[in-house]
Design a protein around this motif. Structure first.
Motif: not given
Length: 62
Positions: A42-60
């Motif tokens: 993302d814009d803050d260099d965090a690793l993010v998982q984006y799912r097809p339902d529109g939800t996301s989770t910051v992984l690292r």
């Protein structure tokens, strides 16, 4: 056989068309429509998982 000037021009035109298409494609939407889970920075260099339902989770975080 060496490339002709016409071959080089054709290759350059194809490369330009591909480059133009890449800048106008929303890969997130394309992948979500196919049901693919995407991972990106993302814009803050965090690793993010984006799912097809529109939800996301910051992984690292950085």
């Amino acid at each position: 056989m060496p490339a002709t000037d016409g071959d080089k021009a054709s290759t350059a035109n194809v490369a330009a068309a591909i480059a133009k298409g890449l800048t106008h494609t929303d890969y997130g939407k394309t992948l979500a429509a196919r049901g693919v889970v995407a991972v990106a920075l993302d814009d803050d260099d965090a690793l993010v998982q984006y799912r097809p339902d529109g939800t996301s989770t910051v992984l690292r975080t950085p």
